[in-house]
Structure formats: C-alpha cells, structure tokens
Design a protein around this motif. Structure first.
Motif, short mmCIF file in Angstrom:
data_model
loop_
_atom_site.label_atom_id
_atom_site.label_comp_id
_atom_site.label_asym_id
_atom_site.label_seq_id
_atom_site.Cartn_x
_atom_site.Cartn_y
_atom_site.Cartn_z
N THR A 208 62.26 18.85 59.59
CA THR A 208 61.04 17.81 59.43
C THR A 208 60.85 17.74 57.96
O THR A 208 61.23 18.52 57.01
N ASP A 209 60.13 16.75 57.65
CA ASP A 209 59.76 16.52 56.30
C ASP A 209 58.12 16.53 55.98
O ASP A 209 57.46 15.51 55.50
N ASN A 210 57.54 17.90 56.09
CA ASN A 210 56.37 17.84 56.06
C ASN A 210 55.33 16.86 56.65
O ASN A 210 54.30 16.41 56.26
N PRO A 211 55.66 16.83 58.16
CA PRO A 211 54.78 15.81 59.04
C PRO A 211 53.27 16.17 58.95
O PRO A 211 52.37 15.20 59.13
N ARG A 212 52.98 17.58 58.72
CA ARG A 212 51.57 17.69 58.75
C ARG A 212 50.88 17.82 57.44
O ARG A 212 49.57 18.24 57.40
N ALA A 213 51.84 17.27 56.54
CA ALA A 213 51.03 17.08 54.80
C ALA A 213 50.37 18.26 54.66
O ALA A 213 49.28 18.34 54.13
N MET A 214 51.03 19.40 54.52
CA MET A 214 50.46 20.49 53.90
C MET A 214 50.52 20.40 52.63
O MET A 214 51.46 19.70 52.04
N SER A 215 49.77 21.28 51.60
CA SER A 215 49.72 21.16 50.16
C SER A 215 51.10 21.64 49.85
O SER A 215 51.81 22.59 50.43
N SER A 216 51.59 21.21 48.63
CA SER A 216 52.97 21.65 48.21
C SER A 216 52.73 23.09 48.19
O SER A 216 53.98 23.72 48.01
N GLN B 195 44.64 26.98 67.03
CA GLN B 195 44.87 27.64 65.88
C GLN B 195 45.71 26.71 64.87
O GLN B 195 45.37 26.99 63.67
N ILE B 196 46.67 26.00 65.16
CA ILE B 196 47.28 24.99 64.23
C ILE B 196 46.63 23.98 63.70
O ILE B 196 46.39 23.74 62.31
N ASP B 197 45.70 23.26 64.47
CA ASP B 197 44.83 22.47 63.99
C ASP B 197 43.83 23.03 63.08
O ASP B 197 43.18 22.34 62.23
N ALA B 198 43.53 24.41 63.48
CA ALA B 198 42.14 24.96 62.40
C ALA B 198 42.98 25.48 61.22
O ALA B 198 42.02 25.54 60.32
N GLY B 199 44.28 25.43 60.84
CA GLY B 199 44.89 25.72 59.59
C GLY B 199 45.84 26.48 59.48
O GLY B 199 46.21 27.18 58.64
N ALA B 200 46.74 26.92 60.74
CA ALA B 200 47.89 27.87 60.74
C ALA B 200 48.89 27.32 60.17
O ALA B 200 49.38 25.95 60.89
N GLN B 201 49.87 27.72 59.57
CA GLN B 201 51.09 27.01 58.88
C GLN B 201 52.23 27.23 59.58
O GLN B 201 53.31 26.72 59.53
N ALA B 202 52.20 28.48 60.45
CA ALA B 202 53.27 28.93 61.09
C ALA B 202 52.91 29.57 62.47
O ALA B 202 51.59 29.71 62.67
N PHE B 203 53.79 29.63 63.37
CA PHE B 203 53.18 30.41 64.76
C PHE B 203 54.25 31.19 65.40
O PHE B 203 55.30 30.88 65.28
N GLN B 204 53.75 32.36 65.81
CA GLN B 204 54.62 33.36 66.40
C GLN B 204 54.47 33.53 67.82
O GLN B 204 53.30 33.83 68.15
N ILE B 205 55.37 33.52 68.71
CA ILE B 205 55.26 33.85 70.13
C ILE B 205 55.87 35.35 70.39
O ILE B 205 56.88 35.67 69.86
N PHE B 206 54.82 36.24 70.75
CA PHE B 206 55.37 37.67 71.10
C PHE B 206 55.88 37.76 72.47
O PHE B 206 55.11 37.70 73.53
N ASP B 207 57.09 38.07 72.59
CA ASP B 207 57.68 38.29 73.95
C ASP B 207 58.03 39.84 73.93
O ASP B 207 59.07 40.41 74.13
N GLN C 257 58.22 24.27 73.22
CA GLN C 257 58.56 23.23 72.95
C GLN C 257 57.14 22.12 72.82
O GLN C 257 57.25 21.09 72.16
N GLU C 258 55.94 22.79 73.22
CA GLU C 258 54.61 22.33 72.72
C GLU C 258 53.99 22.74 71.45
O GLU C 258 53.23 22.43 71.20
N ILE C 259 54.92 23.54 70.56
CA ILE C 259 54.21 23.97 69.41
C ILE C 259 54.53 22.67 68.64
O ILE C 259 55.88 22.18 68.41
N PRO C 260 53.63 22.30 67.66
CA PRO C 260 53.69 20.96 67.18
C PRO C 260 54.70 20.94 65.99
O PRO C 260 54.93 22.10 65.28
N GLU C 261 55.40 19.84 65.59
CA GLU C 261 56.29 19.69 64.73
C GLU C 261 55.81 20.02 63.22
O GLU C 261 54.55 19.52 63.24
N GLY C 262 56.81 20.51 62.55
CA GLY C 262 56.21 20.45 61.11
C GLY C 262 55.46 22.06 60.99
O GLY C 262 55.06 22.32 59.81
N ILE C 263 55.74 22.86 62.22
CA ILE C 263 55.06 24.17 62.25
C ILE C 263 56.10 25.10 62.57
O ILE C 263 56.84 24.85 63.62
N PRO C 264 56.76 26.03 61.87
CA PRO C 264 57.95 26.81 62.22
C PRO C 264 57.74 27.69 63.21
O PRO C 264 56.30 28.25 63.16
#
Ligand code: CP3
Length: 368
Positions: free
Chosen positions: A8-16, A210-222, A246-253
């Motif tokens: 992906t190429d920064n689809p959520r327009a994060m700051s550089s 959480q992502i829409d509020a400003g998280a740049q990455a997401f971890q799932i704990f199994d 699959q429902e974690i938005p694109e542009g978020i690792p």
C-alpha cells in the motif's frame, strides 16, 4: 483479500513522520536506519509511575479513565524510549461490552463470573456493535494519546483473537488446559462457531474505532492459541481469525501474536498478518525462513522476558543472540517473546532498548 501493508502507498494519508518511522518502515519489510523496539506490556506494574497512577483505583477504572489511560501510555513510551506505543487497555474489555461481568482480582487475574457454557449463554450476549460502542473509551484514549505522543512515534491499537477471548469467556478466567473450551469446541461445534462469530462481529467495529481515532498499527493477541494442535486451529479457529484480520483497514499494518505458536505462524501469516509475532521458545531465524523471509513478511520478537531479571551482561548477550537472527534488519522489530514481568527493574529495560538502538545496520549476519 486485504492488501498487504507493504503493497500500500499510505492510503490513510499518515504524516511522513509516522509513515517513515523506524517501526512502520520495518512493518513494510524495509530496512530502517535503526532497529525499532517496543515491548509488550511496556506500560504496567514494573513501572513505579504506573503503580502510582494505579494506586487507589481498580485496573478497570484505569482503563476507562481516558485521560489516565492515555497518560500511562504516553509516559511508558517516553520513559523507555520505545519506537512505538501500545494503547493502555485490555483484550477482555470487549467481553464486558458484550454483557459479561468482568473483574480483575488481585493475585487471581481476570474473573468472568458468568462463564459461557451452552448455546443459550452465547445467544444472551449483547449486540456486537453495542459492545464496541460500550468500549468507545478505548478509542477516545487513542485520540488523546495520538495527540500527546511524539509526532514520529506510531501508536498500536489491539484486540484479542477469537480463540483467546473465547477461552476466557468459557473458562471464566485464565486456564492451563482449556478443557472446557475444547469440550465445547468439539462437542458443541455450532455453539463454538456462533460464539466465535459474535466475538469477531464485536471486534471489527472495536478495531476500526481505534484505527479511526488515530492508531497507526494494530495487533491481534491470540495469546493461548498455541495450546491447540495445528489441524484443530486451522479447522475450528483460523476461519474466524481470518475473518477478523481481513477487516483491519488497508494501510494499517497488522501484527498477530501468540505464545507457543511455532506451529501456527504460517496460519497467522495466511490470515493476513503483515508482521508475525514470535514467542520466546520459537527459533526466530528458522521460523522466519519458513514464513518466506523478509521479502514475504516482517517479524517481531523474541527475547525471553525473564532475561530482563538477569544481570546486565547476560541480558545484553541474550539480546545480541536475538539480533543475530534478524538478518540485515529489513522487516525486523525487536520485542519480547511475551509481556514484561512485573518484577522487572525499569533501568534494565532502558539499558536493553538503548543497546538495541546502538546496533549498526545492516546487522551482522549470524554465523550460527
Ligand atoms: O503495555 C501494554 O502492553 C498495553 C496494555 C495491555 C494490557 N493487557 C494491560 C494490562 C495489553 C496489550 C494487554 C493484553 C492482554 N490482556 C493479553 C494478551 C497479551 C498477553 O499477555 O498474552 C491478555 C491475555 C490479557 C488478559 C489479562 N489482563 C490478564 C491475564 C491479566 C492479569 C495478569 C496480569 O499480568 O496482571 C490482565 C491484567 C492487565 N492487563 C494488567 C495490565 C497492565 C495488570 C493490571 C494491574 O494493574 O493489576
């Protein structure tokens, strides 16, 4: 299929500042100018300032006080100079949102007083969207934390994976053998799937908030998935993990982690992980090779957290052995194989992170 973060190429327009941070560079499989490091449970009882904020209130009260939860998150990152922060919260909050009474009992860990045992218990759970809404304070804390963190430090949101959440809901707390969980899974498979679907349906809007509020990455704990044989995981658990991932938005690792999961790492990758978390008992170099190496997926790990109790020399030697398994540093994030122990001296943590930061990249390849 969710597009891999590296494509992906920064689809959520994060700051550089954020997009080019050491941590997100490694999440893309690229080589940052220094090894990024953060630690699971970096905000917690080992830290005096955490214990002071926690004094006089329960853990749940702390999670629900958005200002304090944010303060604890921001402080921990700065105190140890971590390359990422993880929002202060807990994987079990969503079970409370679904209507299960949740308590953290000193010495006993989490207790769910009305465990789920049969289909009607699962049917009585609340609406998944309402559960995510009830946990809206986590997203609020994310927004405050994003505002207060340094502009080049990414913030990680998180949730529990369906198996690990279901195990707490069914056992009523922590477990060694997960006997009731496995009984339900094998003997009442329809209820198992219904529970897993409910957990995923609640976790999707919870993660997105959480992502829409400003998280740049997401971890799932199994965390406890390693208790299952691979065939059972694949058949009864993986489809639900995959549906969530699959429902974690694109542009978020997406990072997926569990303990004792050497046999499941390919399943984590195939579910959609951009970064696979490696536990302390798994050989990181061979696991990464088996996953296809840094060209295919990034990894995070895997120093045994117990080594933070060792004298400095032993600790740093162990860190060097971990770093020697990290190739040239492309796609690699230093972390522990599980959370920081509460007995850890914060000065030891600071010495470890400083040591990792001082490594010259490219890292020398291991001769082992
Ligand atoms: O710094 C961070 O890592 C962020 C916060 C965080 C907590 N829990 C805070 C916490 C995260 C990411 C978690 C995830 C979590 N919670 C997991 C997955 C990671 C893992 O450890 O495998 C699990 C299984 C839980 C469930 C949970 N929460 C347990 C089993 C316990 C009790 C054990 C313990 O360490 O006390 C908790 C409580 C908890 N969650 C604390 C913290 C800081 C301690 C609470 C206190 O102050 O008493």
């Amino acid at each position: 299929m969710r597009t891999a973060f590296r494509h992906t190429d920064n689809p959520r327009a994060m700051s550089s500042d954020l997009w080019e941070s050491h941590f997100l560079t490694a999440c893309r499989g690229q080589r940052p100018s220094r090894v990024p490091v953060w630690l699971m449970r970096q905000a917690g009882r080992y830290m005096r300032e955490y214990r002071e904020v926690r004094a006089g209130r329960s853990f749940l009260e702390l999670c629900q006080d958005v200002h304090l939860a944010s303060e604890v998150t921001v402080h921990a990152q700065g105190r140890i100079d971590a390359d990422a922060a993880i929002i202060f919260a807990d994987i079990l909050l969503i079970l409370q949102g679904l209507g299960m009474p949740l308590e953290y009992v000193k010495g006993d860990g989490p207790v769910l007083a009305r465990p789920l045992r049969r289909d009607r218990d699962v049917a009585a759970l609340g609406d998944p969207q309402a559960a995510a809404d009830a946990c809206g304070y986590v997203a609020e804390a994310v927004a405050l934390t994003r505002r207060d963190l340094p502009s080049d430090v990414p913030l990680i949101g998180f949730c529990g994976a369906p198996f690990t959440l279901a195990s707490y809901a069914i056992e009523g707390g922590g477990s060694r053998q997960f006997a009731r969980t496995r009984q339900l899974m094998y003997e009442d498979t329809a209820t198992w799937h219904r529970l897993s679907e409910t957990l995923v349906a609640a976790s999707i809007p919870y993660a997105r908030a959480q992502i829409d509020a400003g998280a740049q990455a997401f971890q799932i704990f199994d965390s406890w998935a390693g208790a299952l044989p691979r065939a059972d995981y694949r058949e009864l658990v993986w489809p639900h993990l995959h549906a969530l991932a699959q429902e974690i938005p694109e542009g978020i690792p997406l990072i997926i982690f569990g303990t004792n999961t050497g046999h499941l790492l390919g399943d984590f990758r195939d579910a959609g992980a951009d970064v696979v978390g490696i536990d302390a008992v798994t050989d990181m170099a061979s696991a990464w090779k088996g996953l296809g190496g840094p060209q295919r997926v990034s990894v995070q790990g895997n120093l045994d957290p117990g080594l933070l109790l060792a004298p400095r020399q032993r600790l740093l030697a162990a860190a060097d052995r971990v770093l020697a398994q990290a190739g040239d540093g492309s796609g690699y994030i230093f972390n522990l194989g599980h959370g920081v122990f509460k007995e850890t001296d914060v000065e030891r943590v600071i010495a470890l992170i400083d040591h990792v930061h001082q490594q010259q990249l490219p890292l020398p390849e291991s001769s082992a």
